[in-house]
Scaffold this motif. Structure first.
Motif, PDB file in Angstrom:
ATOM      1  N   LEU A  93      51.644  42.580 -11.527  1.00  0.00           N
ATOM      2  CA  LEU A  93      51.091  41.750 -10.453  1.00  0.00           C
ATOM      3  C   LEU A  93      49.566  41.712 -10.504  1.00  0.00           C
ATOM      4  O   LEU A  93      48.959  40.644 -10.371  1.00  0.00           O
ATOM      5  CB  LEU A  93      51.563  42.270  -9.092  1.00  0.00           C
ATOM      6  N   ALA A  97      47.621  38.290 -11.304  1.00  0.00           N
ATOM      7  CA  ALA A  97      46.688  37.751 -10.313  1.00  0.00           C
ATOM      8  C   ALA A  97      45.312  37.546 -10.926  1.00  0.00           C
ATOM      9  O   ALA A  97      44.650  36.536 -10.653  1.00  0.00           O
ATOM     10  CB  ALA A  97      46.601  38.682  -9.110  1.00  0.00           C
ATOM     11  N   VAL A 105      52.877  36.021 -10.987  1.00  0.00           N
ATOM     12  CA  VAL A 105      52.572  36.672  -9.714  1.00  0.00           C
ATOM     13  C   VAL A 105      53.805  36.669  -8.818  1.00  0.00           C
ATOM     14  O   VAL A 105      54.190  37.694  -8.243  1.00  0.00           O
ATOM     15  CB  VAL A 105      51.380  35.992  -8.997  1.00  0.00           C
ATOM     16  N   ALA A 108      56.460  39.100 -10.288  1.00  0.00           N
ATOM     17  CA  ALA A 108      56.107  40.513 -10.125  1.00  0.00           C
ATOM     18  C   ALA A 108      56.182  40.940  -8.652  1.00  0.00           C
ATOM     19  O   ALA A 108      56.705  42.017  -8.346  1.00  0.00           O
ATOM     20  CB  ALA A 108      54.709  40.764 -10.684  1.00  0.00           C
ATOM     21  N   ALA A 109      55.680  40.101  -7.761  1.00  0.00           N
ATOM     22  CA  ALA A 109      55.741  40.427  -6.328  1.00  0.00           C
ATOM     23  C   ALA A 109      57.191  40.512  -5.856  1.00  0.00           C
ATOM     24  O   ALA A 109      57.552  41.416  -5.087  1.00  0.00           O
ATOM     25  CB  ALA A 109      54.969  39.392  -5.520  1.00  0.00           C
TER      26      ALA A 109
END
Length: 128
Positions: A93, A97, A105, A108-109
């Motif tokens: 992340l 980012a 992003v 991963a989040a």
């Protein structure tokens, strides 16, 4: 009295054309692909097929080739694997980012949230 120096100094800078250089974006791509590949290995270990396929697609996009996947399982503790996956998703992340890669992003989040949910267990209503 002194012999003159006949060799190049070891303190001179090398010619920049002597070795390849990567741009910051290329370095971030390599880092992100590495973090996602590690996350893929743990996700495969946890036998999470759907998330693993989404991670593999991101790795393939970054590297230009499908990732190599290992089929063997270590039978490691599931909680330990979820903690490892959460940490790896966090690293991915941060890199995603910094390179403004929206799809990575979001992936991963989402993986961080999923692993955190497993680690935290079911929430009681009214618990803080």
């Amino acid at each position: 009295m002194y012999e003159p120096i006949r060799t190049k100094s070891v303190h001179t800078m090398a010619d920049p054309s002597d070795h390849p250089h990567r741009s910051r974006e290329e370095e971030l791509d390599i880092q992100l692909a590495g973090h996602l590949s590690a996350l893929l290995a743990v996700t495969d270990e946890l036998e999470l097929t759907g998330p693993a396929e989404r991670i593999a697609a991101q790795v393939a996009r970054l590297r230009g080739t499908p990732p190599v996947r290992h089929a063997a399982h270590s039978r490691a503790d599931a909680r330990a694997l979820h903690r490892r996956a959460h940490a790896l998703a966090g690293r991915a992340l941060v890199v995603a980012a910094s390179r403004a890669d929206t799809s990575a992003v979001v992936l991963a989040a989402g993986r961080m949230d999923a692993h955190a949910a497993v680690l935290n267990g079911p929430r009681r209503v009214g618990a803080h």
